[in-house]
Design a protein around this motif. Structure first.
Motif, PDB file in Angstrom:
ATOM      1  N   GLN A  27       0.831  -1.208   0.000  1.00 26.40           N
ATOM      2  CA  GLN A  27       0.000   0.000   0.000  1.00 26.40           C
ATOM      3  C   GLN A  27       0.867   1.261   0.000  1.00 26.40           C
ATOM      4  O   GLN A  27       0.564   2.231  -0.700  1.00 26.40           O
ATOM      5  N   ALA A  28       1.930   1.250   0.770  1.00 21.58           N
ATOM      6  CA  ALA A  28       2.820   2.412   0.823  1.00 21.58           C
ATOM      7  C   ALA A  28       3.453   2.666  -0.545  1.00 21.58           C
ATOM      8  O   ALA A  28       3.581   3.821  -0.966  1.00 21.58           O
ATOM      9  N   LEU A  29       3.834   1.596  -1.237  1.00 21.86           N
ATOM     10  CA  LEU A  29       4.461   1.759  -2.546  1.00 21.86           C
ATOM     11  C   LEU A  29       3.533   2.438  -3.547  1.00 21.86           C
ATOM     12  O   LEU A  29       3.994   3.190  -4.404  1.00 21.86           O
ATOM     13  N   GLU A  30       2.244   2.185  -3.427  1.00 21.02           N
ATOM     14  CA  GLU A  30       1.287   2.838  -4.316  1.00 21.02           C
ATOM     15  C   GLU A  30       1.335   4.361  -4.127  1.00 21.02           C
ATOM     16  O   GLU A  30       1.136   5.105  -5.087  1.00 21.02           O
ATOM     17  N   LYS A  31       1.616   4.796  -2.917  1.00 22.35           N
ATOM     18  CA  LYS A  31       1.641   6.230  -2.614  1.00 22.35           C
ATOM     19  C   LYS A  31       2.993   6.877  -2.898  1.00 22.35           C
ATOM     20  O   LYS A  31       3.099   8.096  -2.928  1.00 22.35           O
ATOM     21  N   PHE A  32       4.028   6.074  -3.088  1.00 22.29           N
ATOM     22  CA  PHE A  32       5.379   6.601  -3.268  1.00 22.29           C
ATOM     23  C   PHE A  32       5.954   6.330  -4.663  1.00 22.29           C
ATOM     24  O   PHE A  32       7.164   6.388  -4.835  1.00 22.29           O
ATOM     25  N   LYS A  33       5.097   6.073  -5.644  1.00 25.81           N
ATOM     26  CA  LYS A  33       5.587   5.832  -7.004  1.00 25.81           C
ATOM     27  C   LYS A  33       6.347   7.063  -7.492  1.00 25.81           C
ATOM     28  O   LYS A  33       5.858   8.182  -7.408  1.00 25.81           O
ATOM     29  N   GLY A  34       7.552   6.826  -7.981  1.00 25.54           N
ATOM     30  CA  GLY A  34       8.378   7.905  -8.483  1.00 25.54           C
ATOM     31  C   GLY A  34       9.120   8.682  -7.414  1.00 25.54           C
ATOM     32  O   GLY A  34       9.952   9.526  -7.720  1.00 25.54           O
ATOM     33  N   ASP A  35       8.856   8.407  -6.161  1.00 32.46           N
ATOM     34  CA  ASP A  35       9.517   9.086  -5.053  1.00 32.46           C
ATOM     35  C   ASP A  35      10.884   8.437  -4.813  1.00 32.46           C
ATOM     36  O   ASP A  35      11.062   7.242  -5.037  1.00 32.46           O
ATOM     37  N   PRO A  36      11.862   9.216  -4.362  1.00 36.12           N
ATOM     38  CA  PRO A  36      13.178   8.620  -4.063  1.00 36.12           C
ATOM     39  C   PRO A  36      13.118   7.491  -3.028  1.00 36.12           C
ATOM     40  O   PRO A  36      13.983   6.611  -3.015  1.00 36.12           O
ATOM     41  N   ALA A  37      12.114   7.493  -2.181  1.00 33.60           N
ATOM     42  CA  ALA A  37      11.987   6.448  -1.156  1.00 33.60           C
ATOM     43  C   ALA A  37      11.484   5.126  -1.728  1.00 33.60           C
ATOM     44  O   ALA A  37      11.533   4.095  -1.044  1.00 33.60           O
ATOM     45  N   GLU A  38      11.026   5.132  -2.964  1.00 34.52           N
ATOM     46  CA  GLU A  38      10.424   3.921  -3.541  1.00 34.52           C
ATOM     47  C   GLU A  38      11.384   2.732  -3.535  1.00 34.52           C
ATOM     48  O   GLU A  38      10.992   1.610  -3.194  1.00 34.52           O
ATOM     49  N   GLY A  39      12.627   2.952  -3.873  1.00 34.98           N
ATOM     50  CA  GLY A  39      13.597   1.850  -3.905  1.00 34.98           C
ATOM     51  C   GLY A  39      13.787   1.195  -2.548  1.00 34.98           C
ATOM     52  O   GLY A  39      13.840  -0.029  -2.440  1.00 34.98           O
ATOM     53  N   GLY A  40      13.877   2.017  -1.521  1.00 30.97           N
ATOM     54  CA  GLY A  40      14.026   1.474  -0.170  1.00 30.97           C
ATOM     55  C   GLY A  40      12.810   0.687   0.267  1.00 30.97           C
ATOM     56  O   GLY A  40      12.930  -0.371   0.881  1.00 30.97           O
ATOM     57  N   LEU A  41      11.634   1.206  -0.062  1.00 27.92           N
ATOM     58  CA  LEU A  41      10.401   0.501   0.279  1.00 27.92           C
ATOM     59  C   LEU A  41      10.313  -0.834  -0.446  1.00 27.92           C
ATOM     60  O   LEU A  41       9.887  -1.840   0.134  1.00 27.92           O
ATOM     61  N   ARG A  42      10.727  -0.849  -1.720  1.00 27.53           N
ATOM     62  CA  ARG A  42      10.709  -2.107  -2.482  1.00 27.53           C
ATOM     63  C   ARG A  42      11.645  -3.140  -1.856  1.00 27.53           C
ATOM     64  O   ARG A  42      11.335  -4.330  -1.802  1.00 27.53           O
ATOM     65  N   SER A  43      12.785  -2.683  -1.375  1.00 33.08           N
ATOM     66  CA  SER A  43      13.743  -3.583  -0.734  1.00 33.08           C
ATOM     67  C   SER A  43      13.168  -4.178   0.548  1.00 33.08           C
ATOM     68  O   SER A  43      13.293  -5.389   0.803  1.00 33.08           O
TER      69      SER A  43
END
Length: 77
Positions: A27-43
């Motif tokens: 759910q968080a990733l849906e809100k952070f698409k394109g954000d610099p934090a996206e990579g960390g969240l994916r990890s």
């Protein structure tokens, strides 16, 4: 209760928590698409997905049925 059943119960409880984490990070990733934090969240999501797979394997090897949902953990998250 046997030691094996205790282990199964603990693993299923942990699995519920990990399933909840997967749901939450998805759910968080849906809100952070394109954000610099996206990579960390994916990890972090990948780590939780790996934990889900590992716990499911352990439960099956003990002859148990792995939890199918996050249960109360998911409702909390």
């Amino acid at each position: 209760m046997t030691a094996n059943q205790d282990c199964i119960d603990v693993c299923n409880s942990l699995l519920g928590g990990e399933l909840s984490a997967v749901e939450t990070y998805s759910q968080a990733l849906e809100k952070f698409k394109g954000d610099p934090a996206e990579g960390g969240l994916r990890s972090i999501l990948a780590d939780h997905e790996h934990s889900v797979a590992t716990l499911r394997q352990h439960l099956v090897s003990m002859g148990a049925e792995p939890a199918a949902s996050s249960g109360a953990w998911g409702a909390f998250a």
